[in-house]
Write an enzyme that holds these catalytic residues in place. Structure first.
Site, short mmCIF file in Angstrom:
data_model
loop_
_atom_site.label_atom_id
_atom_site.label_comp_id
_atom_site.label_asym_id
_atom_site.label_seq_id
_atom_site.Cartn_x
_atom_site.Cartn_y
_atom_site.Cartn_z
CG ASP A 1 -1.94 1.12 1.17
OD1 ASP A 1 -2.05 1.78 0.12
OD2 ASP A 1 -2.62 1.36 2.18
CG ASP B 1 -3.32 3.90 -4.88
OD1 ASP B 1 -2.46 3.51 -4.06
OD2 ASP B 1 -4.53 3.77 -4.69
#
Ligand SMILES: *[C@@H]1O[C@H](CO)[C@@H](O)[C@H](O)[C@H]1NC(C)=O
Ligand SMILES: *[C@@H]1O[C@H](CO)[C@@H](O)[C@H](O)[C@H]1NC(C)=O
Ligand SMILES: *[C@@H]1O[C@H](CO)[C@@H](O)[C@H](O)[C@H]1NC(C)=O
Ligand SMILES: *[C@@H]1O[C@H](CO)[C@@H](O)[C@H](O)[C@H]1NC(C)=O
Ligand SMILES: *[C@@H]1O[C@H](CO)[C@@H](O)[C@H](O)[C@H]1NC(C)=O
Length: 444
Positions: free
Chosen positions: A108, A320
Protein backbone atom coordinates in the site's frame (compact mmCIF):
# COMPACT_ATOMS: atom_id res chain seq x y z
CA UNK A 1 16.20 -1.39 44.53
CA UNK A 2 13.64 -3.28 42.50
CA UNK A 3 12.98 -0.11 40.61
CA UNK A 4 16.67 0.33 39.89
CA UNK A 5 16.88 -3.18 38.47
CA UNK A 6 13.84 -2.45 36.34
CA UNK A 7 15.49 0.73 35.10
CA UNK A 8 18.68 -1.16 34.28
CA UNK A 9 16.66 -3.78 32.45
CA UNK A 10 14.94 -1.07 30.47
CA UNK A 11 18.22 0.66 29.69
CA UNK A 12 19.73 -2.62 28.58
CA UNK A 13 16.68 -3.26 26.48
CA UNK A 14 16.95 0.12 24.75
CA UNK A 15 20.66 -0.42 24.03
CA UNK A 16 19.83 -3.82 22.53
CA UNK A 17 17.10 -2.20 20.52
CA UNK A 18 19.36 0.53 19.17
CA UNK A 19 21.91 -2.12 18.22
CA UNK A 20 19.22 -4.01 16.36
CA UNK A 21 18.12 -0.89 14.51
CA UNK A 22 21.75 -0.07 13.64
CA UNK A 23 22.19 -3.57 12.20
CA UNK A 24 19.19 -3.08 10.02
CA UNK A 25 20.69 0.04 8.51
CA UNK A 26 23.84 -1.81 7.52
CA UNK A 27 21.90 -4.74 6.16
CA UNK A 28 19.70 -2.52 4.07
CA UNK A 29 22.54 -1.42 1.80
CA UNK A 30 22.00 -4.27 -0.67
CA UNK A 31 18.97 -4.47 -2.92
CA UNK A 32 16.02 -6.30 -1.40
CA UNK A 33 13.77 -8.27 -3.67
CA UNK A 34 10.24 -9.25 -2.72
CA UNK A 35 7.70 -11.32 -4.53
CA UNK A 36 4.16 -10.13 -5.13
CA UNK A 37 1.06 -11.95 -6.22
CA UNK A 38 -2.11 -10.37 -7.48
CA UNK A 39 -4.91 -10.61 -4.93
CA UNK A 40 -7.14 -12.32 -7.49
CA UNK A 41 -4.46 -14.75 -8.64
CA UNK A 42 -4.67 -18.47 -8.35
CA UNK A 43 -7.52 -20.89 -8.39
CA UNK A 44 -10.55 -18.67 -8.58
CA UNK A 45 -10.89 -19.20 -12.31
CA UNK A 46 -12.44 -15.80 -12.87
CA UNK A 47 -13.35 -15.07 -16.45
CA UNK A 48 -11.82 -11.88 -17.78
CA UNK A 49 -15.11 -10.03 -17.60
CA UNK A 50 -15.75 -10.87 -13.96
CA UNK A 51 -12.20 -9.98 -12.99
CA UNK A 52 -12.47 -6.60 -14.71
CA UNK A 53 -15.82 -5.89 -13.03
CA UNK A 54 -14.43 -6.77 -9.61
CA UNK A 55 -11.41 -4.58 -10.19
CA UNK A 56 -13.64 -1.66 -11.20
CA UNK A 57 -15.76 -2.07 -8.06
CA UNK A 58 -12.68 -2.17 -5.88
CA UNK A 59 -11.25 0.89 -7.62
CA UNK A 60 -14.45 2.84 -7.06
CA UNK A 61 -14.47 1.88 -3.37
CA UNK A 62 -10.83 2.85 -3.06
CA UNK A 63 -11.38 6.23 -4.74
CA UNK A 64 -14.33 6.96 -2.46
CA UNK A 65 -12.04 6.24 0.47
CA UNK A 66 -9.18 8.33 -0.86
CA UNK A 67 -11.58 11.22 -1.21
CA UNK A 68 -13.05 10.74 2.24
CA UNK A 69 -9.65 11.06 3.85
CA UNK A 70 -7.43 14.11 3.81
CA UNK A 71 -4.45 14.12 1.49
CA UNK A 72 -2.10 13.13 4.29
CA UNK A 73 -4.29 10.54 6.00
CA UNK A 74 -3.48 6.91 5.41
CA UNK A 75 -5.57 5.16 2.86
CA UNK A 76 -7.53 2.05 3.49
CA UNK A 77 -6.89 -1.35 2.07
CA UNK A 78 -10.25 -2.47 3.40
CA UNK A 79 -13.13 -3.71 1.38
CA UNK A 80 -16.85 -3.82 0.96
CA UNK A 81 -19.21 -5.84 3.12
CA UNK A 82 -18.29 -9.48 3.47
CA UNK A 83 -14.67 -8.99 2.56
CA UNK A 84 -15.36 -10.35 -0.93
CA UNK A 85 -14.37 -7.12 -2.58
CA UNK A 86 -11.41 -6.03 -0.51
CA UNK A 87 -9.52 -3.34 -2.32
CA UNK A 88 -6.12 -4.92 -1.84
CA UNK A 89 -4.46 -5.64 -5.13
CA UNK A 90 -0.92 -6.97 -4.66
CA UNK A 91 0.34 -9.02 -1.73
CA UNK A 92 3.98 -8.89 -0.64
CA UNK A 93 5.25 -12.29 0.47
CA UNK A 94 7.69 -12.18 3.37
CA UNK A 95 8.53 -13.92 6.62
CA UNK A 96 8.67 -12.55 10.14
CA UNK A 97 10.74 -13.71 13.15
CA UNK A 98 13.12 -16.57 13.96
CA UNK A 99 12.36 -19.21 12.80
CA UNK A 100 10.59 -17.33 9.99
CA UNK A 101 6.80 -17.38 9.87
CA UNK A 102 5.21 -16.49 6.50
CA UNK A 103 3.03 -13.43 6.00
CA UNK A 104 1.36 -11.81 2.99
CA UNK A 105 0.87 -8.09 3.33
CA UNK A 106 -0.97 -5.78 0.98
CA UNK A 107 1.44 -3.43 -0.80
CA UNK A 108 0.00 0.00 0.00
CA UNK A 109 1.71 3.14 -1.24
CA UNK A 110 -1.11 5.11 0.45
CA UNK A 111 -0.24 4.37 4.11
CA UNK A 112 2.80 3.95 6.35
CA UNK A 113 2.46 1.35 9.10
CA UNK A 114 3.61 -2.24 8.60
CA UNK A 115 1.44 -4.70 10.53
CA UNK A 116 0.31 -8.30 10.59
CA UNK A 117 -2.22 -10.19 12.71
CA UNK A 118 -0.79 -11.87 15.82
CA UNK A 119 -1.74 -14.48 18.38
CA UNK A 120 -3.23 -14.48 20.91
CA UNK A 121 -5.87 -12.52 19.07
CA UNK A 122 -8.78 -10.71 20.68
CA UNK A 123 -10.54 -10.11 17.38
CA UNK A 124 -9.00 -11.04 14.06
CA UNK A 125 -10.33 -11.45 10.54
CA UNK A 126 -9.94 -14.82 8.80
CA UNK A 127 -6.73 -15.20 6.91
CA UNK A 128 -5.24 -17.92 4.71
CA UNK A 129 -2.07 -18.28 6.82
CA UNK A 130 -1.71 -18.85 10.59
CA UNK A 131 -1.39 -15.63 12.59
CA UNK A 132 2.13 -14.61 13.56
CA UNK A 133 2.98 -16.07 16.97
CA UNK A 134 5.40 -13.70 18.73
CA UNK A 135 6.04 -16.09 21.63
CA UNK A 136 7.83 -18.63 19.41
CA UNK A 137 10.21 -16.11 17.87
CA UNK A 138 13.66 -15.78 19.43
CA UNK A 139 14.32 -12.37 17.84
CA UNK A 140 11.19 -10.54 18.95
CA UNK A 141 11.46 -7.44 21.17
CA UNK A 142 8.71 -5.18 22.41
CA UNK A 143 9.03 -1.51 21.53
CA UNK A 144 9.16 0.72 24.62
CA UNK A 145 6.70 3.59 24.58
CA UNK A 146 9.57 6.01 25.11
CA UNK A 147 10.91 5.29 21.60
CA UNK A 148 10.61 7.95 18.91
CA UNK A 149 8.64 5.68 16.59
CA UNK A 150 6.07 5.17 19.30
CA UNK A 151 5.89 8.88 19.92
CA UNK A 152 5.78 9.76 16.20
CA UNK A 153 2.72 7.65 15.47
CA UNK A 154 -0.52 9.45 16.03
CA UNK A 155 -2.46 7.09 18.26
CA UNK A 156 -0.19 5.32 20.70
CA UNK A 157 -0.23 4.83 24.42
CA UNK A 158 1.87 3.23 27.11
CA UNK A 159 0.95 -0.25 28.34
CA UNK A 160 0.59 -0.59 32.12
CA UNK A 161 0.59 -4.38 32.42
CA UNK A 162 -3.16 -4.33 32.90
CA UNK A 163 -4.66 -5.96 30.85
CA UNK A 164 -1.83 -8.43 30.37
CA UNK A 165 -1.94 -8.00 26.57
CA UNK A 166 -0.33 -4.58 27.09
CA UNK A 167 2.86 -5.16 29.13
CA UNK A 168 4.18 -2.32 31.27
CA UNK A 169 5.90 0.51 29.34
CA UNK A 170 5.33 -1.05 25.92
CA UNK A 171 3.97 0.80 22.91
CA UNK A 172 0.30 0.16 22.19
CA UNK A 173 -0.82 1.44 18.76
CA UNK A 174 -4.07 2.11 17.01
CA UNK A 175 -3.89 2.84 13.29
CA UNK A 176 -6.88 3.84 11.26
CA UNK A 177 -7.46 4.17 7.54
CA UNK A 178 -9.55 6.53 5.44
CA UNK A 179 -12.61 4.28 5.59
CA UNK A 180 -12.35 4.00 9.41
CA UNK A 181 -10.93 0.48 9.31
CA UNK A 182 -8.70 0.13 12.36
CA UNK A 183 -5.94 -2.16 13.61
CA UNK A 184 -4.78 -2.20 17.24
CA UNK A 185 -1.96 -4.06 18.95
CA UNK A 186 1.58 -3.78 20.24
CA UNK A 187 4.48 -2.37 18.29
CA UNK A 188 7.25 -4.95 18.10
CA UNK A 189 10.77 -5.05 16.75
CA UNK A 190 11.61 -8.07 14.62
CA UNK A 191 13.70 -9.66 11.95
CA UNK A 192 12.00 -9.65 8.54
CA UNK A 193 13.02 -11.95 5.71
CA UNK A 194 12.30 -10.92 2.16
CA UNK A 195 12.67 -13.00 -0.94
CA UNK A 196 11.05 -15.38 -3.34
CA UNK A 197 8.83 -17.72 -1.37
CA UNK A 198 9.93 -15.87 1.77
CA UNK A 199 12.18 -18.79 2.66
CA UNK A 200 15.36 -17.55 1.08
CA UNK A 201 16.53 -13.99 0.68
CA UNK A 202 17.71 -11.06 2.70
CA UNK A 203 16.98 -10.72 6.39
CA UNK A 204 16.75 -7.35 8.05
CA UNK A 205 16.74 -7.05 11.84
CA UNK A 206 15.10 -4.25 13.77
CA UNK A 207 11.96 -3.70 11.70
CA UNK A 208 9.25 -2.03 13.78
CA UNK A 209 5.83 -3.41 13.00
CA UNK A 210 2.36 -3.65 14.47
CA UNK A 211 1.38 -6.98 15.98
CA UNK A 212 -2.36 -6.61 15.43
CA UNK A 213 -4.66 -8.36 17.89
CA UNK A 214 -7.79 -6.37 17.29
CA UNK A 215 -9.38 -4.94 14.17
CA UNK A 216 -12.56 -3.30 13.03
CA UNK A 217 -13.75 -2.49 9.54
CA UNK A 218 -13.20 -4.84 6.65
CA UNK A 219 -9.96 -6.35 5.52
CA UNK A 220 -9.45 -8.82 2.75
CA UNK A 221 -9.29 -12.40 3.86
CA UNK A 222 -6.15 -13.30 1.93
CA UNK A 223 -3.97 -10.61 3.43
CA UNK A 224 -2.46 -11.04 6.88
CA UNK A 225 -1.86 -7.31 7.24
CA UNK A 226 -0.52 -4.34 5.34
CA UNK A 227 2.92 -3.18 4.24
CA UNK A 228 2.84 0.62 4.19
CA UNK A 229 5.03 1.94 1.38
CA UNK A 230 4.09 5.59 1.99
CA UNK A 231 6.43 8.47 2.73
CA UNK A 232 6.20 8.57 6.54
CA UNK A 233 9.00 7.39 8.88
CA UNK A 234 7.38 4.07 9.81
CA UNK A 235 6.85 2.81 6.24
CA UNK A 236 8.90 -0.12 4.99
CA UNK A 237 11.04 1.92 2.56
CA UNK A 238 11.67 4.56 5.26
CA UNK A 239 12.64 2.03 7.94
CA UNK A 240 15.01 0.26 5.58
CA UNK A 241 16.47 3.67 4.65
CA UNK A 242 15.80 2.84 1.01
CA UNK A 243 16.76 5.61 -1.37
CA UNK A 244 14.35 4.17 -3.87
CA UNK A 245 11.98 1.31 -4.51
CA UNK A 246 10.38 -0.02 -7.63
CA UNK A 247 7.67 -2.40 -8.66
CA UNK A 248 7.00 -4.24 -11.86
CA UNK A 249 3.53 -5.78 -12.19
CA UNK A 250 3.00 -8.71 -14.56
CA UNK A 251 -0.27 -8.95 -16.54
CA UNK A 252 -3.18 -8.95 -14.06
CA UNK A 253 -4.97 -11.69 -15.98
CA UNK A 254 -1.96 -14.02 -15.73
CA UNK A 255 -0.59 -15.81 -12.69
CA UNK A 256 3.09 -14.91 -12.94
CA UNK A 257 4.46 -13.34 -9.76
CA UNK A 258 5.48 -9.69 -9.78
CA UNK A 259 8.44 -8.01 -8.10
CA UNK A 260 9.15 -5.18 -5.66
CA UNK A 261 12.72 -4.03 -5.20
CA UNK A 262 14.17 -1.74 -2.55
CA UNK A 263 17.40 0.07 -3.40
CA UNK A 264 17.48 -1.55 -6.77
CA UNK A 265 20.74 -1.52 -8.73
CA UNK A 266 20.72 1.23 -11.34
CA UNK A 267 21.69 -1.14 -14.19
CA UNK A 268 18.69 -3.39 -13.59
CA UNK A 269 16.40 -0.42 -13.86
CA UNK A 270 17.93 0.77 -17.12
CA UNK A 271 17.32 -2.67 -18.61
CA UNK A 272 13.83 -1.70 -19.78
CA UNK A 273 12.47 -1.87 -23.29
CA UNK A 274 12.40 1.78 -24.25
CA UNK A 275 13.31 5.22 -23.01
CA UNK A 276 13.12 5.87 -19.26
CA UNK A 277 10.63 8.67 -18.51
CA UNK A 278 11.01 10.76 -15.35
CA UNK A 279 8.56 13.11 -13.65
CA UNK A 280 8.65 14.89 -10.27
CA UNK A 281 6.83 13.58 -7.21
CA UNK A 282 4.79 16.30 -5.52
CA UNK A 283 4.04 16.66 -1.81
CA UNK A 284 2.53 13.90 0.27
CA UNK A 285 1.39 10.50 -0.96
CA UNK A 286 2.72 9.99 -4.46
CA UNK A 287 1.27 12.93 -6.31
CA UNK A 288 2.33 13.55 -9.91
CA UNK A 289 1.92 16.58 -12.17
CA UNK A 290 -0.43 15.48 -14.92
CA UNK A 291 -0.71 18.12 -17.64
CA UNK A 292 -2.95 16.59 -20.27
CA UNK A 293 -4.25 13.55 -22.12
CA UNK A 294 -4.12 12.68 -25.80
CA UNK A 295 -6.52 10.15 -27.33
CA UNK A 296 -5.46 9.15 -30.84
CA UNK A 297 -5.10 12.41 -32.73
CA UNK A 298 -6.94 14.52 -30.15
CA UNK A 299 -5.30 16.41 -27.30
CA UNK A 300 -8.24 16.80 -24.94
CA UNK A 301 -9.33 20.38 -24.29
CA UNK A 302 -8.74 20.16 -20.55
CA UNK A 303 -6.93 22.99 -18.76
CA UNK A 304 -3.94 21.83 -16.68
CA UNK A 305 -5.62 23.19 -13.57
CA UNK A 306 -8.23 20.43 -13.91
CA UNK A 307 -5.56 17.88 -12.93
CA UNK A 308 -3.84 20.01 -10.29
CA UNK A 309 -3.93 19.56 -6.54
CA UNK A 310 -6.09 22.34 -5.13
CA UNK A 311 -5.63 23.64 -1.61
CA UNK A 312 -3.50 20.59 -0.85
CA UNK A 313 -6.54 18.35 -0.55
CA UNK A 314 -8.80 18.27 -3.58
CA UNK A 315 -8.10 17.28 -7.15
CA UNK A 316 -4.58 16.20 -8.00
CA UNK A 317 -3.21 13.09 -9.60
CA UNK A 318 -1.74 10.18 -7.67
CA UNK A 319 -0.09 6.97 -8.74
CA UNK A 320 -1.41 4.18 -6.52
CA UNK A 321 -0.43 0.54 -6.12
CA UNK A 322 -3.70 -0.18 -4.33
CA UNK A 323 -6.07 0.92 -7.10
CA UNK A 324 -6.64 -1.36 -10.06
CA UNK A 325 -8.25 0.82 -12.69
CA UNK A 326 -7.36 4.44 -13.50
CA UNK A 327 -10.19 6.80 -12.63
CA UNK A 328 -10.63 10.29 -13.98
CA UNK A 329 -12.72 13.25 -12.85
CA UNK A 330 -16.18 13.00 -14.50
CA UNK A 331 -15.66 15.80 -17.03
CA UNK A 332 -12.27 14.45 -18.12
CA UNK A 333 -13.58 10.89 -18.28
CA UNK A 334 -16.41 11.91 -20.59
CA UNK A 335 -13.99 13.69 -22.92
CA UNK A 336 -11.72 10.61 -23.04
CA UNK A 337 -14.69 8.36 -23.70
CA UNK A 338 -16.09 10.44 -26.54
CA UNK A 339 -12.69 11.02 -28.18
CA UNK A 340 -12.05 7.27 -27.99
CA UNK A 341 -15.52 6.38 -29.33
CA UNK A 342 -15.15 8.87 -32.20
CA UNK A 343 -11.89 7.24 -33.35
CA UNK A 344 -12.27 3.52 -32.66
CA UNK A 345 -14.83 3.05 -35.47
CA UNK A 346 -16.82 0.32 -33.69
CA UNK A 347 -20.43 0.46 -32.45
CA UNK A 348 -20.83 1.43 -28.78
CA UNK A 349 -22.56 -1.20 -26.58
CA UNK A 350 -25.42 0.11 -24.46
CA UNK A 351 -24.35 0.25 -20.81
CA UNK A 352 -25.57 -2.78 -18.88
CA UNK A 353 -24.49 -5.89 -17.06
CA UNK A 354 -22.09 -6.99 -19.76
CA UNK A 355 -20.05 -3.81 -19.65
CA UNK A 356 -20.24 -2.75 -16.01
CA UNK A 357 -18.78 0.70 -15.51
CA UNK A 358 -16.74 0.52 -18.70
CA UNK A 359 -17.48 1.90 -22.15
CA UNK A 360 -17.43 -1.06 -24.55
CA UNK A 361 -17.73 -1.60 -28.29
CA UNK A 362 -18.93 -4.53 -30.34
CA UNK A 363 -15.93 -6.13 -32.03
CA UNK A 364 -15.76 -8.87 -34.65
CA UNK A 365 -14.95 -12.15 -32.82
CA UNK A 366 -11.29 -13.15 -32.44
CA UNK A 367 -9.94 -9.94 -33.89
CA UNK A 368 -7.68 -7.29 -32.45
CA UNK A 369 -9.15 -4.05 -33.80
CA UNK A 370 -6.96 -0.98 -34.01
CA UNK A 371 -7.53 1.45 -31.16
CA UNK A 372 -6.54 5.11 -30.83
CA UNK A 373 -3.37 5.74 -28.80
CA UNK A 374 -3.74 6.88 -25.23
CA UNK A 375 -1.05 9.14 -23.82
CA UNK A 376 -0.79 10.81 -20.42
CA UNK A 377 1.37 13.92 -20.48
CA UNK A 378 3.18 14.32 -17.18
CA UNK A 379 5.62 17.05 -16.24
CA UNK A 380 8.80 16.06 -18.10
CA UNK A 381 7.52 12.60 -19.04
CA UNK A 382 5.13 10.90 -21.42
CA UNK A 383 3.20 7.81 -20.42
CA UNK A 384 2.38 6.31 -23.81
CA UNK A 385 0.25 3.37 -22.71
CA UNK A 386 0.68 0.06 -24.53
CA UNK A 387 -2.62 -1.27 -25.91
CA UNK A 388 -3.04 -3.96 -23.25
CA UNK A 389 -2.75 -1.33 -20.50
CA UNK A 390 -5.93 0.52 -21.48
CA UNK A 391 -8.18 -1.81 -23.46
CA UNK A 392 -9.41 -5.33 -22.78
CA UNK A 393 -11.47 -7.75 -24.83
CA UNK A 394 -14.23 -9.93 -23.38
CA UNK A 395 -16.67 -12.49 -24.70
CA UNK A 396 -20.19 -12.58 -23.35
CA UNK A 397 -23.05 -14.76 -24.55
CA UNK A 398 -21.40 -15.27 -27.93
CA UNK A 399 -20.63 -11.57 -28.41
CA UNK A 400 -17.19 -10.00 -28.45
CA UNK A 401 -16.59 -6.66 -26.84
CA UNK A 402 -13.66 -4.32 -26.68
CA UNK A 403 -13.67 -2.07 -23.60
CA UNK A 404 -11.73 0.95 -22.39
CA UNK A 405 -10.12 0.12 -19.01
CA UNK A 406 -10.73 3.48 -17.35
CA UNK A 407 -13.58 4.60 -15.13
CA UNK A 408 -15.28 7.76 -14.01
CA UNK A 409 -14.11 8.66 -10.52
CA UNK A 410 -14.21 11.63 -8.21
CA UNK A 411 -12.26 14.83 -8.09
CA UNK A 412 -8.88 13.13 -7.95
CA UNK A 413 -7.18 11.41 -10.88
CA UNK A 414 -5.82 8.02 -9.79
CA UNK A 415 -3.40 6.10 -12.00
CA UNK A 416 -4.10 2.47 -11.18
CA UNK A 417 -2.01 -0.67 -11.51
CA UNK A 418 -3.80 -1.99 -14.63
CA UNK A 419 -2.19 0.95 -16.42
CA UNK A 420 1.19 -0.04 -14.95
CA UNK A 421 1.36 -3.63 -16.20
CA UNK A 422 4.75 -4.61 -17.58
CA UNK A 423 6.10 -1.23 -16.61
CA UNK A 424 9.03 -0.95 -14.20
CA UNK A 425 8.08 1.96 -11.95
CA UNK A 426 10.81 3.50 -9.81
CA UNK A 427 10.06 5.71 -6.81
CA UNK A 428 13.22 7.74 -6.30
CA UNK A 429 12.62 8.92 -2.75
CA UNK A 430 15.95 10.69 -2.42
CA UNK A 431 15.36 12.94 -5.39
CA UNK A 432 11.55 13.10 -5.30
CA UNK A 433 11.15 11.68 -8.74
CA UNK A 434 9.17 8.91 -10.33
CA UNK A 435 10.56 7.10 -13.37
CA UNK A 436 9.09 4.36 -15.49
CA UNK A 437 10.10 2.23 -18.43
CA UNK A 438 8.31 -0.58 -20.27
CA UNK A 439 9.71 -3.93 -19.08
CA UNK A 440 8.96 -7.63 -19.16
CA UNK A 441 8.12 -7.93 -15.48
CA UNK A 442 8.31 -11.72 -15.22
CA UNK A 443 11.93 -11.57 -16.45
CA UNK A 444 13.11 -9.01 -13.91
C1 LIG B 1 -4.43 -17.04 -0.62
O1 LIG B 1 -3.24 -17.42 0.05
C2 LIG B 1 -2.90 -18.78 -0.04
C3 LIG B 1 -1.67 -19.01 0.83
O2 LIG B 1 -0.58 -18.23 0.42
C4 LIG B 1 -2.68 -19.15 -1.49
O3 LIG B 1 -2.40 -20.54 -1.60
C5 LIG B 1 -3.94 -18.82 -2.30
O4 LIG B 1 -3.70 -19.06 -3.67
C6 LIG B 1 -4.30 -17.37 -2.10
N1 LIG B 1 -5.54 -17.09 -2.78
C7 LIG B 1 -5.64 -16.11 -3.67
C8 LIG B 1 -6.99 -15.92 -4.23
O5 LIG B 1 -4.70 -15.42 -4.01
C1 LIG C 1 5.84 0.05 35.16
O1 LIG C 1 7.14 0.55 34.90
C2 LIG C 1 7.40 1.76 35.62
C3 LIG C 1 8.75 2.30 35.13
O2 LIG C 1 9.72 1.29 35.09
C4 LIG C 1 7.38 1.46 37.12
O3 LIG C 1 7.58 2.67 37.83
C5 LIG C 1 6.02 0.88 37.48
O4 LIG C 1 6.02 0.49 38.83
C6 LIG C 1 5.72 -0.33 36.62
N1 LIG C 1 4.36 -0.76 36.88
C7 LIG C 1 4.04 -2.04 37.07
C8 LIG C 1 2.59 -2.33 37.30
O5 LIG C 1 4.87 -2.94 37.04
C1 LIG D 1 18.61 3.05 -5.86
O1 LIG D 1 19.27 3.32 -4.66
C2 LIG D 1 20.51 2.63 -4.50
C3 LIG D 1 21.02 2.89 -3.10
O2 LIG D 1 20.78 4.20 -2.68
C4 LIG D 1 21.48 3.12 -5.57
O3 LIG D 1 22.70 2.45 -5.46
C5 LIG D 1 20.86 2.84 -6.93
O4 LIG D 1 21.68 3.38 -7.95
C6 LIG D 1 19.47 3.46 -7.04
N1 LIG D 1 18.89 2.98 -8.26
C7 LIG D 1 18.39 3.81 -9.19
C8 LIG D 1 17.83 3.17 -10.41
O5 LIG D 1 18.39 5.01 -9.04
C1 LIG E 1 -9.20 26.99 -1.22
O1 LIG E 1 -9.35 27.45 0.11
C2 LIG E 1 -9.80 28.80 0.19
C3 LIG E 1 -9.75 29.25 1.65
O2 LIG E 1 -9.84 28.15 2.53
C4 LIG E 1 -11.21 28.92 -0.40
O3 LIG E 1 -11.66 30.24 -0.33
C5 LIG E 1 -11.15 28.46 -1.84
O4 LIG E 1 -12.44 28.44 -2.39
C6 LIG E 1 -10.54 27.06 -1.96
N1 LIG E 1 -10.35 26.76 -3.35
C7 LIG E 1 -10.73 25.60 -3.89
C8 LIG E 1 -10.45 25.43 -5.34
O5 LIG E 1 -11.29 24.70 -3.25
C1 LIG F 1 -28.55 -7.27 -14.93
O1 LIG F 1 -28.55 -8.46 -14.15
C2 LIG F 1 -29.61 -8.51 -13.21
C3 LIG F 1 -29.44 -9.77 -12.35
O2 LIG F 1 -28.50 -10.64 -12.88
C4 LIG F 1 -30.95 -8.49 -13.96
O3 LIG F 1 -32.02 -8.51 -13.03
C5 LIG F 1 -31.02 -7.20 -14.81
O4 LIG F 1 -32.19 -7.21 -15.57
C6 LIG F 1 -29.83 -7.10 -15.74
N1 LIG F 1 -29.82 -5.79 -16.40
C7 LIG F 1 -29.52 -5.63 -17.70
C8 LIG F 1 -29.53 -4.22 -18.21
O5 LIG F 1 -29.23 -6.57 -18.44
Amino acid sequence: MKQLIEMQKLAFFIVALLAAVATSRCNAAAAIRMQLTHADAGGRGLAGRELMQRMALRSKARVARLLSSSATAPVSPGGCAGGVLGSSEYLVHLAIGTPPQPGQLTLDTGSDLIWTQCTPCLSCFDQALPCFNPSTSSTLALLPCSSTTCQDLQLTSCGTGNPKSWPNQTCVYTYSYGDKSVTTGLLDVEKFTFGAGASVGSSVAGVIFGCGIFYSGVFRSNETGIAGFGRGPSSLPSQLKAGNFSHCFTAVTGSKPSTVLLDLPADLYKDGRGAVQTTPLVQTLYYLSLKGITVGSTRLPVPESEFALRNGTTGGTIIDSGTAITSLPPRVYRLVRSAFAAQVKLPVVAAGNATGPYVCFTAPPRTKPDVPKLVLHLEGATLDLPRENYVFEVEDAGNSYLCLAMIEGGDMTTIGNFQQQNMHVLYDLQNNKLSFVPAQCDKL
